[in-house]
Design a protein around this motif. Structure first.
Motif, PDB file in Angstrom:
ATOM      1  N   SER A 289      -4.735  -2.083   9.989  1.00  0.00           N
ATOM      2  CA  SER A 289      -3.310  -2.181  10.315  1.00  0.00           C
ATOM      3  C   SER A 289      -2.411  -1.839   9.132  1.00  0.00           C
ATOM      4  O   SER A 289      -1.377  -1.199   9.300  1.00  0.00           O
ATOM      5  CB  SER A 289      -2.969  -3.583  10.809  1.00  0.00           C
ATOM      6  OG  SER A 289      -3.755  -3.906  11.923  1.00  0.00           O
ATOM      7  N   CYS A 290      -2.792  -2.250   7.936  1.00  0.00           N
ATOM      8  CA  CYS A 290      -1.949  -1.979   6.767  1.00  0.00           C
ATOM      9  C   CYS A 290      -1.882  -0.483   6.477  1.00  0.00           C
ATOM     10  O   CYS A 290      -0.875   0.017   5.993  1.00  0.00           O
ATOM     11  CB  CYS A 290      -2.423  -2.752   5.548  1.00  0.00           C
ATOM     12  SG  CYS A 290      -4.036  -2.276   4.938  1.00  0.00           S
ATOM     13  N   TYR A 291      -2.948   0.253   6.806  1.00  0.00           N
ATOM     14  CA  TYR A 291      -2.933   1.703   6.592  1.00  0.00           C
ATOM     15  C   TYR A 291      -1.997   2.388   7.580  1.00  0.00           C
ATOM     16  O   TYR A 291      -1.267   3.304   7.228  1.00  0.00           O
ATOM     17  CB  TYR A 291      -4.347   2.278   6.703  1.00  0.00           C
ATOM     18  CG  TYR A 291      -5.254   1.731   5.627  1.00  0.00           C
ATOM     19  CD1 TYR A 291      -5.167   2.213   4.327  1.00  0.00           C
ATOM     20  CD2 TYR A 291      -6.160   0.719   5.896  1.00  0.00           C
ATOM     21  CE1 TYR A 291      -5.970   1.697   3.320  1.00  0.00           C
ATOM     22  CE2 TYR A 291      -6.971   0.200   4.901  1.00  0.00           C
ATOM     23  CZ  TYR A 291      -6.865   0.694   3.616  1.00  0.00           C
ATOM     24  OH  TYR A 291      -7.649   0.182   2.624  1.00  0.00           O
ATOM     25  N   ARG A 292      -2.018   1.945   8.818  1.00  0.00           N
ATOM     26  CA  ARG A 292      -1.079   2.505   9.807  1.00  0.00           C
ATOM     27  C   ARG A 292       0.358   2.170   9.432  1.00  0.00           C
ATOM     28  O   ARG A 292       1.243   2.997   9.556  1.00  0.00           O
ATOM     29  CB  ARG A 292      -1.418   1.978  11.194  1.00  0.00           C
ATOM     30  CG  ARG A 292      -2.678   2.617  11.766  1.00  0.00           C
ATOM     31  CD  ARG A 292      -2.868   2.308  13.243  1.00  0.00           C
ATOM     32  NE  ARG A 292      -3.085   0.890  13.503  1.00  0.00           N
ATOM     33  CZ  ARG A 292      -4.263   0.277  13.378  1.00  0.00           C
ATOM     34  NH1 ARG A 292      -5.326   0.969  13.015  1.00  0.00           N
ATOM     35  NH2 ARG A 292      -4.387  -1.003  13.633  1.00  0.00           N
ATOM     36  N   ALA A 293       0.598   0.977   8.930  1.00  0.00           N
ATOM     37  CA  ALA A 293       1.941   0.576   8.516  1.00  0.00           C
ATOM     38  C   ALA A 293       2.431   1.408   7.337  1.00  0.00           C
ATOM     39  O   ALA A 293       3.631   1.647   7.197  1.00  0.00           O
ATOM     40  CB  ALA A 293       1.961  -0.907   8.156  1.00  0.00           C
ATOM     41  N   ALA A 294       1.510   1.882   6.494  1.00  0.00           N
ATOM     42  CA  ALA A 294       1.867   2.707   5.333  1.00  0.00           C
ATOM     43  C   ALA A 294       1.887   4.194   5.684  1.00  0.00           C
ATOM     44  O   ALA A 294       2.013   5.034   4.806  1.00  0.00           O
ATOM     45  CB  ALA A 294       0.894   2.454   4.197  1.00  0.00           C
TER      46      ALA A 294
ATOM     47  N   LEU B 212       0.831  -1.202   0.000  1.00  0.00           N
ATOM     48  CA  LEU B 212       0.000   0.000   0.000  1.00  0.00           C
ATOM     49  C   LEU B 212       0.869   1.256   0.000  1.00  0.00           C
ATOM     50  O   LEU B 212       0.574   2.219  -0.709  1.00  0.00           O
ATOM     51  CB  LEU B 212      -0.927  -0.003   1.213  1.00  0.00           C
ATOM     52  CG  LEU B 212      -1.879   1.169   1.337  1.00  0.00           C
ATOM     53  CD1 LEU B 212      -2.818   1.241   0.143  1.00  0.00           C
ATOM     54  CD2 LEU B 212      -2.677   1.063   2.627  1.00  0.00           C
TER      55      LEU B 212
END
Length: 50
Positions: free
Chosen positions: A36-41, A2
């Motif tokens: 979670s993937c949005y926070r990681a990006a 992402l």
């Protein structure tokens, strides 16, 4: 993935359409996904839509 896609998209959009977006938006069902993937990006949550 992402993060890579969100960095690539502005240049690709400008090349293809002549417009460089400054914001990206997505919709997530919070009952099914934690985001979670949005926070990681390094995306920033700005609130919920109605």
């Amino acid at each position: 993935m992402l993060g890579i896609a969100s960095r690539q998209l502005p240049g690709d959009s400008e090349t293809r359409y002549g417009v460089r977006p400054v914001l990206l938006e997505t919709f997530v069902d919070p009952t099914r996904f934690a985001g979670s993937c949005y926070r990681a990006a390094n995306w920033i949550a700005v609130g919920k839509t109605a």
